[in-house]
Scaffold this motif. Structure first.
Motif, PDB file in Angstrom:
ATOM      1  N   LEU A  28       0.917  -1.316   0.197  1.00  0.00           N
ATOM      2  CA  LEU A  28       0.217   0.088   0.072  1.00  0.00           C
ATOM      3  C   LEU A  28       1.031   1.335  -0.179  1.00  0.00           C
ATOM      4  O   LEU A  28       0.572   2.245  -0.702  1.00  0.00           O
ATOM      5  N   SER A  39       2.031   1.824  -3.465  1.00  0.00           N
ATOM      6  CA  SER A  39       1.010   1.748  -4.532  1.00  0.00           C
ATOM      7  C   SER A  39       0.934   2.481  -5.746  1.00  0.00           C
ATOM      8  O   SER A  39       0.692   2.349  -6.719  1.00  0.00           O
ATOM      9  N   GLU A  69      -8.800  -3.011  -1.346  1.00  0.00           N
ATOM     10  CA  GLU A  69      -8.080  -1.974  -1.655  1.00  0.00           C
ATOM     11  C   GLU A  69      -8.065  -1.771  -3.079  1.00  0.00           C
ATOM     12  O   GLU A  69      -7.307  -1.214  -3.483  1.00  0.00           O
ATOM     13  N   CYS A 110      -6.435   0.973  -5.488  1.00  0.00           N
ATOM     14  CA  CYS A 110      -5.230   1.299  -5.177  1.00  0.00           C
ATOM     15  C   CYS A 110      -4.196   1.010  -6.220  1.00  0.00           C
ATOM     16  O   CYS A 110      -3.050   1.775  -6.266  1.00  0.00           O
TER      17      CYS A 110
END
Length: 240
Positions: free
Chosen positions: A186, A189, A222, A225
């Motif tokens: 993340l 990302s 997610e 993302c």
């Protein structure tokens, strides 16, 4: 391509490194193939000069170089790696990476700064990925306090340091710290570089061999993302 550096590190005294480097430069130098060297350099995007040694030839020469030598200690590993990294041709760095993979268990957590130097100096995927999975990963597995260093590396401005953090758990399987893996993915990302986006997908794909549901749920949670490349790589073996 841009090549970043990491300053210089002192090379410790090592009689073993002296012997190995004398044998190595003699063996590799005698077998150099200039006709192959040019195309090999071009294939690796001009990251460094090459001697022109094919992988089978190089490995056979390396076995001869290593024949009869003792097991190294950490200072020997450091000296061999740093001295190989200061030689111009890429095959010497390949020798160092193979040597460190073989003897990573001989090195303590104090070896991590050396690996950072290697990753960030003359960086390209051919050495970085092996160092990440087989050397950095082994060091962190042996001393979990180094996970804090990986947290810092995962946010580093040097894409090769960040890629190393993303990939260091590639061989952990059921011992993977999934929360850290997902957090690193993340964190990077939105990175625009191919090598980071590819590393995200590769790291997730490898963990999906152990826990496909966790990876699939993470990507669903997610959604939006990640770059399509990262998602495709992550789901390659488990489906959408």
């Amino acid at each position: 391509m841009s090549v970043t550096g990491a300053g210089t590190l002192d090379v410790p005294d090592s009689a073993l490194a002296d012997t190995l480097l004398d044998r190595l430069t003699a063996a590799y130098g005698a077998a150099a193939d200039p006709e192959r060297a040019g195309p090999m350099r071009a294939y690796m995007k001009d990251v460094s000069p090459f001697l022109g040694l094919t992988t089978p030839v190089r490995r056979a020469l390396s076995r001869t170089v290593l024949e009869g030598t003792p097991r190294p200690d950490e200072a020997d590993c450091t000296a061999v790696a740093l001295r190989c990294w200061r030689l111009p041709e890429r095959e010497y760095q390949y020798f160092a990476v193979d040597y460190l993979r073989r003897h990573a268990g001989r090195c303590s957590s104090a070896f991590l700064p050396v690996t950072r130097h290697l990753v960030s100096t003359i960086p390209w995927w051919d050495t970085v990925d092996l160092l990440a999975a087989h050397v950095v990963g082994a060091l962190v597995a042996a001393d979990r306090k180094l996970a804090a260093d990986m947290d810092a590396w995962s946010a580093d401005q040097d894409l090769w340091i960040a890629r190393t953090a993303l990939l260091h758990q590639l061989r952990y399987k059921e011992h993977t710290d999934a929360d850290r893996l997902f957090a690193y993915c993340l964190r990077q990302s939105a990175h625009p570089d191919f090598f980071i986006r590819k590393a995200i997908g590769w790291a997730l794909r490898e963990y999906a061999k152990t826990d496909p549901a966790a990876v699939r749920d993470f990507l669903v949670r997610e959604k939006g993302c990640f770059a399509p490349l990262s998602v495709r790589e992550a789901l390659k073996n488990i489906g959408a």
